[in-house]
Design a protein around this motif. Structure first.
Motif, PDB file in Angstrom:
ATOM      1  N   MET A  47     -18.619   6.113   4.754  1.00  0.00           N
ATOM      2  CA  MET A  47     -19.233   5.165   5.673  1.00  0.00           C
ATOM      3  C   MET A  47     -18.675   3.759   5.516  1.00  0.00           C
ATOM      4  SD  MET A  47     -23.192   6.352   5.295  1.00  0.00           S
ATOM      5  CE  MET A  47     -23.750   5.296   6.631  1.00  0.00           C
ATOM      6  N   GLY A  48     -18.238   3.443   4.304  1.00  0.00           N
ATOM      7  CA  GLY A  48     -17.696   2.114   4.092  1.00  0.00           C
ATOM      8  C   GLY A  48     -17.897   1.640   2.669  1.00  0.00           C
ATOM      9  N   ARG A  49     -17.668   0.358   2.465  1.00  0.00           N
ATOM     10  CA  ARG A  49     -17.616  -0.213   1.121  1.00  0.00           C
ATOM     11  C   ARG A  49     -18.118  -1.654   1.135  1.00  0.00           C
ATOM     12  NH1 ARG A  49     -11.893   0.405  -1.538  1.00  0.00           N
ATOM     13  NH2 ARG A  49     -12.847   2.434  -1.978  1.00  0.00           N
ATOM     14  N   ILE A  50     -18.729  -2.043   0.014  1.00  0.00           N
ATOM     15  CA  ILE A  50     -19.109  -3.430  -0.176  1.00  0.00           C
ATOM     16  C   ILE A  50     -18.598  -3.924  -1.518  1.00  0.00           C
ATOM     17  CG2 ILE A  50     -21.403  -2.799  -1.090  1.00  0.00           C
ATOM     18  CD1 ILE A  50     -22.429  -5.433   0.241  1.00  0.00           C
ATOM     19  N   ASP A  51     -18.170  -5.166  -1.543  1.00  0.00           N
ATOM     20  CA  ASP A  51     -17.804  -5.833  -2.781  1.00  0.00           C
ATOM     21  C   ASP A  51     -19.008  -6.675  -3.207  1.00  0.00           C
ATOM     22  OD1 ASP A  51     -15.082  -8.083  -3.767  1.00  0.00           O
ATOM     23  OD2 ASP A  51     -16.857  -7.386  -4.830  1.00  0.00           O
ATOM     24  N   PRO A  52     -19.724  -6.268  -4.244  1.00  0.00           N
ATOM     25  CA  PRO A  52     -20.927  -7.011  -4.638  1.00  0.00           C
ATOM     26  C   PRO A  52     -20.643  -8.449  -5.094  1.00  0.00           C
ATOM     27  CG  PRO A  52     -20.945  -4.823  -5.604  1.00  0.00           C
ATOM     28  CD  PRO A  52     -19.576  -5.035  -5.038  1.00  0.00           C
ATOM     29  N   GLU A  53     -19.402  -8.710  -5.446  1.00  0.00           N
ATOM     30  CA  GLU A  53     -19.042 -10.055  -5.920  1.00  0.00           C
ATOM     31  C   GLU A  53     -19.280 -11.103  -4.845  1.00  0.00           C
ATOM     32  OE1 GLU A  53     -18.092 -12.720  -8.585  1.00  0.00           O
ATOM     33  OE2 GLU A  53     -17.245 -10.762  -9.129  1.00  0.00           O
ATOM     34  N   ASP A  54     -18.864 -10.773  -3.626  1.00  0.00           N
ATOM     35  CA  ASP A  54     -18.983 -11.761  -2.552  1.00  0.00           C
ATOM     36  C   ASP A  54     -19.640 -11.222  -1.293  1.00  0.00           C
ATOM     37  OD1 ASP A  54     -15.448 -11.573  -1.546  1.00  0.00           O
ATOM     38  OD2 ASP A  54     -17.048 -10.082  -1.587  1.00  0.00           O
ATOM     39  N   GLY A  55     -20.046  -9.951  -1.324  1.00  0.00           N
ATOM     40  CA  GLY A  55     -20.709  -9.361  -0.168  1.00  0.00           C
ATOM     41  C   GLY A  55     -19.766  -8.912   0.937  1.00  0.00           C
ATOM     42  N   ALA A  56     -18.470  -8.985   0.700  1.00  0.00           N
ATOM     43  CA  ALA A  56     -17.517  -8.554   1.724  1.00  0.00           C
ATOM     44  C   ALA A  56     -17.674  -7.061   1.980  1.00  0.00           C
ATOM     45  CB  ALA A  56     -16.095  -8.860   1.279  1.00  0.00           C
ATOM     46  N   THR A  57     -17.594  -6.693   3.243  1.00  0.00           N
ATOM     47  CA  THR A  57     -17.811  -5.292   3.623  1.00  0.00           C
ATOM     48  C   THR A  57     -16.633  -4.750   4.422  1.00  0.00           C
ATOM     49  OG1 THR A  57     -19.000  -6.052   5.586  1.00  0.00           O
ATOM     50  CG2 THR A  57     -20.330  -5.462   3.656  1.00  0.00           C
ATOM     51  N   ASN A  58     -16.514  -3.436   4.379  1.00  0.00           N
ATOM     52  CA  ASN A  58     -15.534  -2.716   5.176  1.00  0.00           C
ATOM     53  C   ASN A  58     -16.237  -1.476   5.696  1.00  0.00           C
ATOM     54  OD1 ASN A  58     -13.270  -1.614   6.336  1.00  0.00           O
ATOM     55  ND2 ASN A  58     -12.400  -0.885   4.412  1.00  0.00           N
ATOM     56  N   TYR A  59     -16.505  -1.470   7.004  1.00  0.00           N
ATOM     57  CA  TYR A  59     -17.245  -0.354   7.587  1.00  0.00           C
ATOM     58  C   TYR A  59     -16.289   0.613   8.270  1.00  0.00           C
ATOM     59  CZ  TYR A  59     -21.281  -3.490   7.073  1.00  0.00           C
ATOM     60  OH  TYR A  59     -22.248  -4.318   6.564  1.00  0.00           O
ATOM     61  N   ALA A  60     -16.563   1.902   8.115  1.00  0.00           N
ATOM     62  CA  ALA A  60     -15.840   2.894   8.894  1.00  0.00           C
ATOM     63  C   ALA A  60     -16.118   2.635  10.374  1.00  0.00           C
ATOM     64  CB  ALA A  60     -16.268   4.300   8.500  1.00  0.00           C
ATOM     65  N   GLN A  61     -15.099   2.800  11.178  1.00  0.00           N
ATOM     66  CA  GLN A  61     -15.222   2.451  12.596  1.00  0.00           C
ATOM     67  C   GLN A  61     -16.386   3.180  13.257  1.00  0.00           C
ATOM     68  OE1 GLN A  61     -11.595   2.967  14.799  1.00  0.00           O
ATOM     69  NE2 GLN A  61     -12.360   1.872  16.580  1.00  0.00           N
ATOM     70  N   ARG A  66     -23.880  -0.287  13.677  1.00  0.00           N
ATOM     71  CA  ARG A  66     -25.131   0.398  13.361  1.00  0.00           C
ATOM     72  C   ARG A  66     -25.480   0.365  11.886  1.00  0.00           C
ATOM     73  NH1 ARG A  66     -27.032   5.786  13.921  1.00  0.00           N
ATOM     74  NH2 ARG A  66     -24.926   6.617  13.523  1.00  0.00           N
ATOM     75  N   VAL A  67     -24.507   0.011  11.044  1.00  0.00           N
ATOM     76  CA  VAL A  67     -24.723   0.057   9.606  1.00  0.00           C
ATOM     77  C   VAL A  67     -24.552  -1.333   8.997  1.00  0.00           C
ATOM     78  CG1 VAL A  67     -22.331   0.550   8.960  1.00  0.00           C
ATOM     79  CG2 VAL A  67     -24.201   1.378   7.518  1.00  0.00           C
ATOM     80  N   THR A  68     -25.345  -1.598   7.977  1.00  0.00           N
ATOM     81  CA  THR A  68     -25.245  -2.850   7.233  1.00  0.00           C
ATOM     82  C   THR A  68     -25.324  -2.556   5.747  1.00  0.00           C
ATOM     83  OG1 THR A  68     -26.358  -4.040   9.026  1.00  0.00           O
ATOM     84  CG2 THR A  68     -26.212  -5.146   6.893  1.00  0.00           C
ATOM     85  N   PHE A  69     -24.338  -3.050   5.012  1.00  0.00           N
ATOM     86  CA  PHE A  69     -24.365  -2.955   3.554  1.00  0.00           C
ATOM     87  C   PHE A  69     -24.733  -4.315   2.986  1.00  0.00           C
ATOM     88  CE2 PHE A  69     -22.717   0.992   4.196  1.00  0.00           C
ATOM     89  CZ  PHE A  69     -21.341   1.144   4.302  1.00  0.00           C
ATOM     90  N   THR A  70     -25.578  -4.309   1.987  1.00  0.00           N
ATOM     91  CA  THR A  70     -25.882  -5.523   1.250  1.00  0.00           C
ATOM     92  C   THR A  70     -25.891  -5.214  -0.241  1.00  0.00           C
ATOM     93  OG1 THR A  70     -28.254  -5.114   1.536  1.00  0.00           O
ATOM     94  CG2 THR A  70     -27.222  -6.634   3.090  1.00  0.00           C
ATOM     95  N   ALA A  71     -25.769  -6.268  -1.040  1.00  0.00           N
ATOM     96  CA  ALA A  71     -25.792  -6.110  -2.493  1.00  0.00           C
ATOM     97  C   ALA A  71     -26.529  -7.286  -3.099  1.00  0.00           C
ATOM     98  CB  ALA A  71     -24.378  -6.026  -3.053  1.00  0.00           C
TER      99      ALA A  71
END
Length: 115
Positions: A47-61, A66-71
């Motif tokens: 589905m994707g990835r998040i970098d908890p260091e800065d909150g940067a995300t990469n979502y699968a297209q 529809r999706v949100t990652f947070t850390a």
């Protein structure tokens, strides 16, 4: 290293769900968290990835919009929120991280979308 996820969820179509993944045993902010799901009878779907260091995300297209990652680094917890749920979103959702070449997985969270 442990990743402990929140419990099973049952949702109606059109609603949203938020799943948590609490990390321990390592420095949470130093390693990406991936989210993967597996629908019944299907393979793993990234589905994707998040970098908890800065909150940067990469979502699968497929999931963009529809999706949100947070850390939350103070609690070492990652979250995935999926909105506008439909029956095809019924799956087991997993968080995952890789440290020094070894993969660690949460135990999985069953999300069932049904009216």
């Amino acid at each position: 290293v442990q990743l402990v996820q929140s419990g099973a969820e049952l949702r109606n179509p059109g609603t949203s769900v938020k799943v948590s993944c609490k990390a321990s045993g390592y420095t949470f902010s130093h390693y990406y968290i991936d989210w993967v799901r597996q629908a019944p009878g299907q393979g793993l779907e990234w589905m994707g990835r998040i970098d908890p260091e800065d909150g940067a995300t990469n979502y699968a297209q497929k999931f963009q919009g529809r999706v949100t990652f947070t850390a939350d680094t103070p609690t070492s917890t990652a979250y995935v929120e999926l909105s506008s749920l439909r029956s095809e979103d019924t799956a087991v959702y997993y968080c995952n991280t890789v440290l020094l070449g070894a993969a660690y997985w949460g135990q999985g969270t069953q999300v069932t979308v049904s009216s």
